[in-house]
Structures are given as C-alpha cells and as structure tokens.
Design a protein around this motif. Sequence first.
Motif, PDB file in Angstrom:
ATOM      1  N   PHE A 136       0.842  -1.202   0.000  1.00  0.00           N
ATOM      2  CA  PHE A 136       0.000   0.000   0.000  1.00  0.00           C
ATOM      3  C   PHE A 136       0.875   1.249   0.000  1.00  0.00           C
ATOM      4  O   PHE A 136       1.975   1.242   0.555  1.00  0.00           O
ATOM      5  N   LYS A 137       0.349   2.315  -0.579  1.00  0.00           N
ATOM      6  CA  LYS A 137       1.038   3.608  -0.458  1.00  0.00           C
ATOM      7  C   LYS A 137       0.051   4.636   0.059  1.00  0.00           C
ATOM      8  O   LYS A 137      -1.036   4.799  -0.478  1.00  0.00           O
ATOM      9  N   TRP A 138       0.486   5.328   1.121  1.00  0.00           N
ATOM     10  CA  TRP A 138      -0.383   6.336   1.748  1.00  0.00           C
ATOM     11  C   TRP A 138       0.177   7.728   1.503  1.00  0.00           C
ATOM     12  O   TRP A 138       1.387   7.958   1.673  1.00  0.00           O
ATOM     13  N   LYS A 139      -0.709   8.658   1.120  1.00  0.00           N
ATOM     14  CA  LYS A 139      -0.313  10.042   0.890  1.00  0.00           C
ATOM     15  C   LYS A 139      -0.222  10.797   2.213  1.00  0.00           C
ATOM     16  O   LYS A 139      -1.193  10.823   2.978  1.00  0.00           O
ATOM     17  N   ILE A 140       0.930  11.396   2.473  1.00  0.00           N
ATOM     18  CA  ILE A 140       1.113  12.211   3.682  1.00  0.00           C
ATOM     19  C   ILE A 140       1.572  13.623   3.273  1.00  0.00           C
ATOM     20  O   ILE A 140       1.677  13.923   2.093  1.00  0.00           O
ATOM     21  N   LEU A 175       5.125   5.486   2.104  1.00  0.00           N
ATOM     22  CA  LEU A 175       4.584   6.805   2.454  1.00  0.00           C
ATOM     23  C   LEU A 175       5.022   7.785   1.372  1.00  0.00           C
ATOM     24  O   LEU A 175       6.195   7.824   1.019  1.00  0.00           O
ATOM     25  N   ASP A 176       4.076   8.569   0.848  1.00  0.00           N
ATOM     26  CA  ASP A 176       4.423   9.528  -0.208  1.00  0.00           C
ATOM     27  C   ASP A 176       4.065  10.943   0.230  1.00  0.00           C
ATOM     28  O   ASP A 176       2.887  11.282   0.372  1.00  0.00           O
ATOM     29  N   ALA A 177       5.097  11.770   0.423  1.00  0.00           N
ATOM     30  CA  ALA A 177       4.886  13.132   0.925  1.00  0.00           C
ATOM     31  C   ALA A 177       4.760  14.172  -0.194  1.00  0.00           C
ATOM     32  O   ALA A 177       4.456  15.336   0.088  1.00  0.00           O
ATOM     33  N   ASN A 178       5.017  13.776  -1.450  1.00  0.00           N
ATOM     34  CA  ASN A 178       4.916  14.742  -2.559  1.00  0.00           C
ATOM     35  C   ASN A 178       5.569  16.089  -2.238  1.00  0.00           C
ATOM     36  O   ASN A 178       4.950  17.144  -2.428  1.00  0.00           O
ATOM     37  N   GLU A 179       6.786  16.076  -1.723  1.00  0.00           N
ATOM     38  CA  GLU A 179       7.590  17.279  -1.429  1.00  0.00           C
ATOM     39  C   GLU A 179       7.020  18.100  -0.275  1.00  0.00           C
ATOM     40  O   GLU A 179       7.458  19.231  -0.058  1.00  0.00           O
ATOM     41  N   LEU A 208      10.015   5.975   2.234  1.00  0.00           N
ATOM     42  CA  LEU A 208       9.387   7.301   2.295  1.00  0.00           C
ATOM     43  C   LEU A 208       9.704   7.987   0.968  1.00  0.00           C
ATOM     44  O   LEU A 208      10.876   8.135   0.603  1.00  0.00           O
ATOM     45  N   GLU A 209       8.645   8.383   0.257  1.00  0.00           N
ATOM     46  CA  GLU A 209       8.813   8.934  -1.093  1.00  0.00           C
ATOM     47  C   GLU A 209       8.804  10.457  -1.085  1.00  0.00           C
ATOM     48  O   GLU A 209       7.936  11.077  -0.469  1.00  0.00           O
ATOM     49  N   GLN A 210       9.779  11.028  -1.735  1.00  0.00           N
ATOM     50  CA  GLN A 210       9.917  12.472  -1.978  1.00  0.00           C
ATOM     51  C   GLN A 210       9.455  13.333  -0.795  1.00  0.00           C
ATOM     52  O   GLN A 210       8.488  14.085  -0.912  1.00  0.00           O
ATOM     53  N   LEU A 233      12.982   8.788  -4.626  1.00  0.00           N
ATOM     54  CA  LEU A 233      12.799  10.052  -5.349  1.00  0.00           C
ATOM     55  C   LEU A 233      11.688   9.863  -6.373  1.00  0.00           C
ATOM     56  O   LEU A 233      11.625   8.828  -7.045  1.00  0.00           O
ATOM     57  N   ASP A 234      10.814  10.846  -6.473  1.00  0.00           N
ATOM     58  CA  ASP A 234       9.746  10.786  -7.482  1.00  0.00           C
ATOM     59  C   ASP A 234       9.743  12.078  -8.318  1.00  0.00           C
ATOM     60  O   ASP A 234      10.254  12.104  -9.431  1.00  0.00           O
ATOM     61  N   GLU A 235       9.240  13.175  -7.744  1.00  0.00           N
ATOM     62  CA  GLU A 235       9.249  14.462  -8.455  1.00  0.00           C
ATOM     63  C   GLU A 235      10.654  14.812  -8.958  1.00  0.00           C
ATOM     64  O   GLU A 235      10.806  15.431 -10.008  1.00  0.00           O
ATOM     65  N   SER A 236      11.688  14.427  -8.185  1.00  0.00           N
ATOM     66  CA  SER A 236      13.075  14.748  -8.541  1.00  0.00           C
ATOM     67  C   SER A 236      13.553  14.036  -9.797  1.00  0.00           C
ATOM     68  O   SER A 236      14.562  14.432 -10.385  1.00  0.00           O
ATOM     69  N   ILE A 257       9.698   5.692 -11.172  1.00  0.00           N
ATOM     70  CA  ILE A 257       9.650   6.030 -12.597  1.00  0.00           C
ATOM     71  C   ILE A 257       8.191   5.992 -13.063  1.00  0.00           C
ATOM     72  O   ILE A 257       7.513   4.985 -12.916  1.00  0.00           O
ATOM     73  N   LYS A 258       7.754   7.103 -13.614  1.00  0.00           N
ATOM     74  CA  LYS A 258       6.407   7.183 -14.166  1.00  0.00           C
ATOM     75  C   LYS A 258       6.547   7.204 -15.685  1.00  0.00           C
ATOM     76  O   LYS A 258       6.734   8.276 -16.277  1.00  0.00           O
ATOM     77  N   PRO A 259       6.464   6.022 -16.316  1.00  0.00           N
ATOM     78  CA  PRO A 259       6.772   5.939 -17.756  1.00  0.00           C
ATOM     79  C   PRO A 259       5.951   6.905 -18.602  1.00  0.00           C
ATOM     80  O   PRO A 259       6.468   7.454 -19.580  1.00  0.00           O
TER      81      PRO A 259
HETATM   82 MG   LIG Z   1       5.024  10.259  -5.550  1.00  0.00          MG
END
Ligand SMILES: [Mg+2]
Length: 318
Positions: A136-140, A175-179, A208-210, A233-236, A257-259
């Motif tokens: 699972f991935k949760w947005k934080i 966990l994805d913090a989106n910066e 922990l993502e971005q 790293l995601d946005e980066s 990676i978001k193809p």
């Molecule tokens: Mg992300």
Amino acid sequence: MNYQFQFQPYQRPFKIPLKTAHGMWKMREGIILNLTDKQGNIGWGEIAPLSWFGSETMEDALIFCQQLPSRISIETIFTIPDHLPACQFGFESAFTELNPNSFLDINKLHYSELLPAGETVLTTWKTLFQQGAKTFKWKIGVDDITEEINIFQKLIHSITTTLSPTQAQKIHLRLDANEGLTFEQAKKWLEHCDLINANQGLIEIEFLEQPLSIDQLDLMLELCDRYSTLLALDESVANLQQLNSCYQQGWLDIFVIKPAIFGSPKKLKNFCQNHEIDAVFSSVFETNIGQKSALKIASELLFYNRAVGFGINHWFTG
Ligand SMILES: [Mg+2]
Ligand SMILES: O=C(O)CCC(=O)c1ccccc1C(=O)O
C-alpha cells in the motif's frame, strides 16, 4: 513507412478528488491516439500529461497533436522534442503496439494500492487487503503532521490486529509526501518508520517517497545516511535529464519512474539497461491504454521485483 494518425481528448473524473501536498485533483485529462499502418493494423497510445511534475501541459500536448498532418512518419515519432515527454510516450507506445519488441507477461507483476490521505485510510486499506492487496502507499504531507502521525499509528495498529499471526507475507507500506515535508518533519517520520522496521514484524515501511522539494537533494541524501528506512525520489526524477542528474549526484536508494511522463521509452530502457537502479514503476492515473504500455516497460526493466504503483483503478468508476 508512414502511419495514419488520429487522436481524441478525454476527461475522467476521480470518484473522490486526489489530495496531495500539491493540492486537489478532480479530473484526469489526456489524449488517446492511434496509428494505422498500410495493412490496417491499429496501435493505440495515450498522452497523459502531469504539468505539476514538470511534463508539458494538456494544452501543449493538444497543440502538438493538432499541428501534425494526418499521416506521420517513424521519423516524426522518434524526434518529438524533450519538452513534450508525455507525447513521446504516447506516440512511441502506439508505434510499439504495431512493432512489438518483447512479449513479457504483465500479469506476473504485483501491485501497490494507493491509499487516500487522512482518516479514510483506516477503512480503505482493509477493503483492499480483503481483496488481496499486500502493498500500500499512503499520501502524507497533506494535513498537520501531529494529526497524520496519529492516524499512522492507528493504521499500524489496525494492520497489526487484522493480520493473523500465521500471515505468510509481509505487508509493505509506502509513504508519499509529494515534497510536502520540512527537513525536521521528514526526520520525525523516519524515526517512526525506523522504529517499526526495527521490530521486524509483519509490517515493513518499504520507503518514504519524496519528502522534500526537488531543490533539496542534498538534504534527502543526508536522510539516506541517517536512517535505515529507504527513501525514494519521485518528483526529482520525472524525466531522463533529472534521473541522470540525481544518479550522478550519488542517489542509491529508490527511483520512482512514471513511464507515461518520463519521455521516450526507448531512452528510458537504454538508461535502465546500463544502470541497474532500484526502480518502482508508477502510474499517473492514465487509462488502461497508457497503463498497458507503461506496465510492459515496467516488466522489462524491473530488477528488484518491487510492486508497481498501478493500484489506482479503485479511484475511478467503471
Ligand atoms: Mg510520488
Ligand atoms: O505511485 C503510486 O503507487 C500511485 C500513483 C501516485 O501516487 C501518483 C499518481 C499521479 C501523480 C503523482 C503520484 C505520486 O506518486 O506522487
């Protein structure tokens, strides 16, 4: 060799708007395109821009499609400029459907299900778990941190008490913090994550993502040194130039990676075949057409067999 080209814009509303540290997202917009060869075979592709990640806008993509003639050459497909990465993906995908270069089985992949920010996570995770989900991935980074850590503790408790002690497979939580965090807040989250991971129980905080903004790579590298929980790293790393740059600066943890917005799949494959990065492939809420192409790329390039971030269909109806 050239192809007949057609395209059609679409709009697809979210069941519940997606809340991230970048704001609210209510409607996915994109373009479905197709190429027809001389024998009448059709290849489908999708352009699904994500301008808040640095790709072109929907408008840029539409203008690009509108100025193309109704017959286009292979040369046109492979010379789309780098400032139109979602277009590069869409056209190359359609071309690859007509000229397949691999026959890997995308059904062997396992999926990470995306959980909503806030308290609703406590019911959503359970429904998805009962349907068989293990990652699972949760947005934080959306609400107040004290409140979010509070919900996080409840989530961990809910998972622990739901699992049977004989549960064979670990639950992976991302966990994805989106910066959306500060350095201090990221440290706080990572302390909680390290504590859970030190338990070596049935829950693993996978990464922990971005946590921080893309101009704070140095601080994110410091977090990698200080904590044992992995960072992603995601946005980066939204496109090839950024991926190259972060790789050169010494990032050794995970790359998301978001193809669909990364740019030319051919160039992405080339990079991944030369550098065995620890990658998590992820959706940008494209439709089944873009998903199919993105998942083919993922299955070719997955070295560490991490779950793919394509568990997003429950965010839409139909
Ligand atoms: Mg992300
Ligand atoms: O990566 C996933 O598991 C789901 C997809 C996802 O979170 C996402 C989807 C669209 C835009 C941004 C993001 C993101 O990872 O930040």
